[in-house]
Design a protein around this motif. Structure first.
Motif, PDB file in Angstrom:
ATOM      1  N   VAL A 176      -5.574 -23.693 -27.271  1.00 29.57           N
ATOM      2  CA  VAL A 176      -4.568 -24.154 -26.307  1.00 29.57           C
ATOM      3  C   VAL A 176      -5.206 -24.636 -25.007  1.00 29.57           C
ATOM      4  CG1 VAL A 176      -2.637 -23.432 -24.851  1.00 29.57           C
ATOM      5  CG2 VAL A 176      -2.628 -22.890 -27.289  1.00 29.57           C
ATOM      6  N   TYR A 195       2.754 -25.035 -23.852  1.00 26.03           N
ATOM      7  CA  TYR A 195       2.256 -24.943 -25.227  1.00 26.03           C
ATOM      8  C   TYR A 195       2.524 -23.544 -25.797  1.00 26.03           C
ATOM      9  CZ  TYR A 195      -0.163 -29.348 -24.398  1.00 26.03           C
ATOM     10  OH  TYR A 195      -0.453 -30.659 -24.114  1.00 26.03           O
ATOM     11  N   PRO A 216       3.273 -29.046 -30.166  1.00 27.64           N
ATOM     12  CA  PRO A 216       2.897 -27.680 -29.775  1.00 27.64           C
ATOM     13  C   PRO A 216       3.731 -27.074 -28.657  1.00 27.64           C
ATOM     14  CG  PRO A 216       1.237 -29.259 -29.042  1.00 27.64           C
ATOM     15  CD  PRO A 216       2.178 -30.004 -29.944  1.00 27.64           C
ATOM     16  N   GLU A 217       4.511 -27.886 -27.960  1.00 28.87           N
ATOM     17  CA  GLU A 217       5.411 -27.327 -26.950  1.00 28.87           C
ATOM     18  C   GLU A 217       6.752 -26.905 -27.553  1.00 28.87           C
ATOM     19  OE1 GLU A 217       4.569 -29.281 -22.790  1.00 28.87           O
ATOM     20  OE2 GLU A 217       4.416 -30.820 -24.352  1.00 28.87           O
TER      21      GLU A 217
END
Length: 254
Positions: A218, A162, A149-150
């Motif tokens: 998130v 993120y 997700p980064e």
């Protein structure tokens, strides 16, 4: 000694990859699950080489947290290590990856056959829609959608960064999201030759259930992953003794 062991492992790792790519060509004519079984074999052999040659072991925690069937796997990304080492722990995984990898001879053919989910990072909203539709299709088939997700590899201990894409996918797929923390970057540093001895720890955390508001994902991932990632980072530093000078940040494509 560290440099020699690292050199020996790097040679063995890429030689092993080439051998698997060549001898497993017949799986291109077989169902996808046959290829995924081969991928698990390659990943295990690579982990074995890492342990035997470089002295880098693996400890896995929280396997019972992995949901059955389709899920979205949100994993920290510090190293090339997690791009193969996670494969054996899932029944039918697929990675969201940059489209350019699909064009690599031999290796890219296997990615196509394995039904990986490519994304054109410069394709804007249209590319996001295509990626989401493909990921949703694979999730409906009960596959585990692995995403970093980064967006890119981050140095161990770096502040979290993120991206919105993970929340978009979560809202569209309607499956649980499995957070994953690790400390691989201490032992297999990004863009570096060295492979350090010690124990890479990967920890599968309790899944976030499907159906929560998209905007809550998130913050929930940060709350779940980052404290564990900091703990694993501190434990790893204590094991290898000292601090790690991170590789310089590289600007991302817009």
């Amino acid at each position: 000694m560290l440099a020699l062991r690292s050199l020996a492992f790097n040679i063995a790792f890429y030689a092993n990859l080439v051998v698997w790519l060549v001898i497993c060509l017949p799986t291109m004519l077989l169902p996808r699950r046959a290829l995924m079984a081969v991928a698990r074999g390659w990943a295990r052999s690579s982990l074995w080489l890492l342990r035997v040659i470089a002295g880098t072991r693996l400890e896995v925690r929280g396997l019972a947290n992995i949901p059955q069937g389709g899920c979205l796997v949100a994993c920290k990304h510090q190293s090339m290590w997690e791009t193969f080492a996670l494969v054996p722990f899932f029944s039918d995984p697929t990675f969201i990856l940059k489209r350019e990898l699909m064009f690599i001879p031999f290796f890219g053919w296997y990615l196509w056959k394995a039904d990986m989910v490519p994304v054109n990072r410069r394709g804007g909203a249209r590319a996001m829609v295509r990626m989401t539709e493909k990921a949703a299709e694979e999730a409906r088939d009960g596959r585990q959608i692995i995403i970093f997700p980064e967006g890119t590899r981050r140095p161990p201990g770096a502040e979290p960064a993120y991206k919105y894409g993970i929340a978009h996918l979560y809202g569209r797929l309607g499956v649980p999201c499995l957070p994953v923390a690790l400390n691989s970057g201490l032992y297999w540093p990004r863009r570096r030759f060295i492979r350090r001895p010690g124990t890479i720890v990967v920890e599968f955390l309790p899944p976030i259930p499907a159906g929560l508001p998209r905007d809550s994902l998130v913050p929930a991932l940060v709350d779940a992953i980052e404290p564990v990632a900091r703990r694993l980072h501190a434990d790893g530093l204590a094991e290898i003794g000292g601090t790690i000078q991170p590789a310089p940040e590289r600007a991302e494509a817009p």
